[in-house]
Design a protein around this motif. Structure first.
Motif, PDB file in Angstrom:
ATOM      1  N   ASP A 165     -49.224  -2.372  -5.355  1.00  0.00           N
ATOM      2  CA  ASP A 165     -48.460  -1.600  -6.325  1.00  0.00           C
ATOM      3  C   ASP A 165     -49.107  -0.243  -6.580  1.00  0.00           C
ATOM      4  OD1 ASP A 165     -46.168  -1.620  -8.203  1.00  0.00           O
ATOM      5  OD2 ASP A 165     -47.789  -1.319  -9.657  1.00  0.00           O
ATOM      6  N   ALA A 166     -50.428  -0.199  -6.646  1.00  0.00           N
ATOM      7  CA  ALA A 166     -51.124   1.074  -6.844  1.00  0.00           C
ATOM      8  C   ALA A 166     -50.864   2.014  -5.664  1.00  0.00           C
ATOM      9  CB  ALA A 166     -52.624   0.839  -7.018  1.00  0.00           C
ATOM     10  N   VAL A 167     -50.854   1.476  -4.453  1.00  0.00           N
ATOM     11  CA  VAL A 167     -50.561   2.283  -3.269  1.00  0.00           C
ATOM     12  C   VAL A 167     -49.128   2.810  -3.339  1.00  0.00           C
ATOM     13  CG1 VAL A 167     -50.287   2.221  -0.744  1.00  0.00           C
ATOM     14  CG2 VAL A 167     -52.263   1.110  -1.831  1.00  0.00           C
ATOM     15  N   ARG A 168     -48.204   1.949  -3.763  1.00  0.00           N
ATOM     16  CA  ARG A 168     -46.808   2.398  -3.882  1.00  0.00           C
ATOM     17  C   ARG A 168     -46.670   3.505  -4.908  1.00  0.00           C
ATOM     18  NH1 ARG A 168     -43.341  -3.056  -4.335  1.00  0.00           N
ATOM     19  NH2 ARG A 168     -44.709  -3.261  -6.134  1.00  0.00           N
ATOM     20  N   LEU A 169     -47.418   3.416  -5.999  1.00  0.00           N
ATOM     21  CA  LEU A 169     -47.370   4.477  -7.014  1.00  0.00           C
ATOM     22  C   LEU A 169     -47.894   5.794  -6.446  1.00  0.00           C
ATOM     23  CD1 LEU A 169     -46.753   5.395  -9.899  1.00  0.00           C
ATOM     24  CD2 LEU A 169     -49.050   4.598 -10.538  1.00  0.00           C
ATOM     25  N   VAL A 170     -48.955   5.740  -5.680  1.00  0.00           N
ATOM     26  CA  VAL A 170     -49.473   6.956  -5.039  1.00  0.00           C
ATOM     27  C   VAL A 170     -48.409   7.543  -4.109  1.00  0.00           C
ATOM     28  CG1 VAL A 170     -51.170   7.844  -3.383  1.00  0.00           C
ATOM     29  CG2 VAL A 170     -51.908   6.356  -5.254  1.00  0.00           C
ATOM     30  N   GLY A 171     -47.776   6.706  -3.320  1.00  0.00           N
ATOM     31  CA  GLY A 171     -46.713   7.186  -2.435  1.00  0.00           C
ATOM     32  C   GLY A 171     -45.572   7.826  -3.204  1.00  0.00           C
ATOM     33  N   ALA A 172     -45.184   7.203  -4.313  1.00  0.00           N
ATOM     34  CA  ALA A 172     -44.106   7.751  -5.140  1.00  0.00           C
ATOM     35  C   ALA A 172     -44.514   9.084  -5.751  1.00  0.00           C
ATOM     36  CB  ALA A 172     -43.725   6.759  -6.236  1.00  0.00           C
ATOM     37  N   LEU A 173     -45.762   9.199  -6.175  1.00  0.00           N
ATOM     38  CA  LEU A 173     -46.255  10.475  -6.730  1.00  0.00           C
ATOM     39  C   LEU A 173     -46.268  11.566  -5.670  1.00  0.00           C
ATOM     40  CD1 LEU A 173     -49.170   9.126  -8.927  1.00  0.00           C
ATOM     41  CD2 LEU A 173     -47.218  10.472  -9.760  1.00  0.00           C
ATOM     42  N   VAL A 174     -46.706  11.234  -4.470  1.00  0.00           N
ATOM     43  CA  VAL A 174     -46.718  12.219  -3.375  1.00  0.00           C
ATOM     44  C   VAL A 174     -45.299  12.670  -3.062  1.00  0.00           C
ATOM     45  CG1 VAL A 174     -47.171  12.511  -0.903  1.00  0.00           C
ATOM     46  CG2 VAL A 174     -48.898  11.463  -2.385  1.00  0.00           C
TER      47      VAL A 174
ATOM     48  N   VAL B 105     -42.656  -0.140 -13.113  1.00  0.00           N
ATOM     49  CA  VAL B 105     -43.187  -1.388 -12.547  1.00  0.00           C
ATOM     50  C   VAL B 105     -44.695  -1.448 -12.740  1.00  0.00           C
ATOM     51  CG1 VAL B 105     -43.570  -2.660 -10.387  1.00  0.00           C
ATOM     52  CG2 VAL B 105     -41.307  -1.739 -10.918  1.00  0.00           C
ATOM     53  N   THR B 106     -45.381  -0.351 -12.425  1.00  0.00           N
ATOM     54  CA  THR B 106     -46.837  -0.314 -12.507  1.00  0.00           C
ATOM     55  C   THR B 106     -47.331  -0.411 -13.951  1.00  0.00           C
ATOM     56  OG1 THR B 106     -46.961   1.021 -10.498  1.00  0.00           O
ATOM     57  CG2 THR B 106     -48.893   1.043 -11.931  1.00  0.00           C
ATOM     58  N   GLY B 107     -46.678   0.302 -14.848  1.00  0.00           N
ATOM     59  CA  GLY B 107     -47.175   0.386 -16.221  1.00  0.00           C
ATOM     60  C   GLY B 107     -46.663  -0.678 -17.165  1.00  0.00           C
ATOM     61  N   VAL B 108     -45.515  -1.296 -16.831  1.00  0.00           N
ATOM     62  CA  VAL B 108     -44.902  -2.250 -17.762  1.00  0.00           C
ATOM     63  C   VAL B 108     -44.657  -3.614 -17.108  1.00  0.00           C
ATOM     64  CG1 VAL B 108     -42.894  -2.691 -19.236  1.00  0.00           C
ATOM     65  CG2 VAL B 108     -43.780  -0.358 -19.026  1.00  0.00           C
ATOM     66  N   VAL B 109     -43.950  -3.621 -15.996  1.00  0.00           N
ATOM     67  CA  VAL B 109     -43.474  -4.881 -15.420  1.00  0.00           C
ATOM     68  C   VAL B 109     -44.620  -5.734 -14.891  1.00  0.00           C
ATOM     69  CG1 VAL B 109     -42.000  -5.905 -13.643  1.00  0.00           C
ATOM     70  CG2 VAL B 109     -41.225  -3.882 -14.898  1.00  0.00           C
ATOM     71  N   TYR B 110     -45.454  -5.195 -14.028  1.00  0.00           N
ATOM     72  CA  TYR B 110     -46.525  -6.011 -13.453  1.00  0.00           C
ATOM     73  C   TYR B 110     -47.588  -6.407 -14.476  1.00  0.00           C
ATOM     74  CZ  TYR B 110     -44.928  -5.815  -8.596  1.00  0.00           C
ATOM     75  OH  TYR B 110     -44.228  -5.982  -7.422  1.00  0.00           O
TER      76      TYR B 110
ATOM     77  N   LEU C 110     -41.908  17.161   4.520  1.00  0.00           N
ATOM     78  CA  LEU C 110     -42.472  16.139   5.398  1.00  0.00           C
ATOM     79  C   LEU C 110     -43.544  15.332   4.671  1.00  0.00           C
ATOM     80  CD1 LEU C 110     -42.639  17.996   8.819  1.00  0.00           C
ATOM     81  CD2 LEU C 110     -40.990  16.252   8.066  1.00  0.00           C
ATOM     82  N   ALA C 111     -44.330  15.984   3.834  1.00  0.00           N
ATOM     83  CA  ALA C 111     -45.316  15.266   3.021  1.00  0.00           C
ATOM     84  C   ALA C 111     -44.610  14.339   2.032  1.00  0.00           C
ATOM     85  CB  ALA C 111     -46.222  16.249   2.282  1.00  0.00           C
ATOM     86  N   ALA C 112     -43.505  14.807   1.459  1.00  0.00           N
ATOM     87  CA  ALA C 112     -42.725  13.975   0.536  1.00  0.00           C
ATOM     88  C   ALA C 112     -42.182  12.749   1.265  1.00  0.00           C
ATOM     89  CB  ALA C 112     -41.586  14.788  -0.077  1.00  0.00           C
ATOM     90  N   VAL C 113     -41.651  12.953   2.454  1.00  0.00           N
ATOM     91  CA  VAL C 113     -41.159  11.827   3.253  1.00  0.00           C
ATOM     92  C   VAL C 113     -42.305  10.856   3.547  1.00  0.00           C
ATOM     93  CG1 VAL C 113     -40.233  11.171   5.517  1.00  0.00           C
ATOM     94  CG2 VAL C 113     -39.189  13.056   4.239  1.00  0.00           C
ATOM     95  N   SER C 114     -43.473  11.380   3.853  1.00  0.00           N
ATOM     96  CA  SER C 114     -44.634  10.525   4.128  1.00  0.00           C
ATOM     97  C   SER C 114     -44.989   9.661   2.918  1.00  0.00           C
ATOM     98  CB  SER C 114     -45.847  11.371   4.527  1.00  0.00           C
ATOM     99  OG  SER C 114     -45.587  12.057   5.720  1.00  0.00           O
ATOM    100  N   GLY C 115     -44.915  10.227   1.725  1.00  0.00           N
ATOM    101  CA  GLY C 115     -45.171   9.448   0.515  1.00  0.00           C
ATOM    102  C   GLY C 115     -44.157   8.332   0.347  1.00  0.00           C
ATOM    103  N   ALA C 116     -42.897   8.647   0.613  1.00  0.00           N
ATOM    104  CA  ALA C 116     -41.846   7.628   0.517  1.00  0.00           C
ATOM    105  C   ALA C 116     -42.073   6.530   1.556  1.00  0.00           C
ATOM    106  CB  ALA C 116     -40.477   8.271   0.702  1.00  0.00           C
ATOM    107  N   VAL C 117     -42.449   6.926   2.762  1.00  0.00           N
ATOM    108  CA  VAL C 117     -42.717   5.946   3.817  1.00  0.00           C
ATOM    109  C   VAL C 117     -43.891   5.051   3.421  1.00  0.00           C
ATOM    110  CG1 VAL C 117     -43.526   5.680   6.203  1.00  0.00           C
ATOM    111  CG2 VAL C 117     -41.687   7.289   5.673  1.00  0.00           C
ATOM    112  N   LEU C 118     -44.932   5.632   2.843  1.00  0.00           N
ATOM    113  CA  LEU C 118     -46.080   4.842   2.375  1.00  0.00           C
ATOM    114  C   LEU C 118     -45.618   3.775   1.376  1.00  0.00           C
ATOM    115  CD1 LEU C 118     -49.132   4.293   2.198  1.00  0.00           C
ATOM    116  CD2 LEU C 118     -49.210   6.056   0.401  1.00  0.00           C
ATOM    117  N   SER C 119     -44.804   4.166   0.427  1.00  0.00           N
ATOM    118  CA  SER C 119     -44.297   3.205  -0.555  1.00  0.00           C
ATOM    119  C   SER C 119     -43.438   2.127   0.094  1.00  0.00           C
ATOM    120  CB  SER C 119     -43.472   3.921  -1.636  1.00  0.00           C
ATOM    121  OG  SER C 119     -44.289   4.731  -2.434  1.00  0.00           O
ATOM    122  N   GLY C 120     -42.552   2.542   0.971  1.00  0.00           N
ATOM    123  CA  GLY C 120     -41.659   1.590   1.618  1.00  0.00           C
ATOM    124  C   GLY C 120     -42.381   0.603   2.520  1.00  0.00           C
TER     125      GLY C 120
END
Length: 137
Positions: A117-126, A21-26, A77-87
């Protein structure tokens, strides 16, 4: 499969989706001119929903499993936090901004969507990174 492995799989799936989404779609959507905007945005919204819903449902399910299963590992727990940030960013910023863009394109709404979208990408990376570190550790 245990809860951490499920989060790893869901997190990697989410990262792949989000990076696309970040690199192609948007970027492609951002390049659409004002005359074609309504048609392109409507088509994007219909198509992306078919992917967003299952990806986020799997991610939410894996996060819930981690939280219910315990014991609590800092990396998971950090991984869950990244997912929550994206969601949360999707629900609180991206989805309403798409609603606004469905009524007409503005440069401020496009910038807001790209920032979310940039914030969601950071969350997905975390999420993906921390769950991978947990898995290999």
């Amino acid at each position: 499969m245990n809860a951490g492995e499920a989060l790893l799989v869901a997190g990697m799936l989410h990262l792949g989706f989000q990076a696309t989404v970040t690199g192609v779609v948007y970027p492609a959507l951002s390049d659409v001119g004002d005359d074609d905007w309504a048609r392109a945005h409507d088509a994007h919204s219909r198509r992306i929903t078919r992917l967003v819903a299952p990806v986020y449902l799997l991610l939410a399910g894996a996060c819930l499993w981690v939280l219910v299963a315990g014991p609590y590992d800092a990396l998971l727990l950090a991984a869950v936090s990244g997912a929550v940030l994206s969601g949360v960013t999707t629900m609180a910023v991206a989805a309403p901004t798409h609603g606004r863009l469905g009524r007409g394109r503005t440069s401020s709404a496009v910038r807001r969507l790209l920032a979310a979208d940039a914030v969601r990408l950071v969350g997905a990376l975390v999420c993906a990174g921390c769950s991978l570190l947990w898995f290999v550790g």
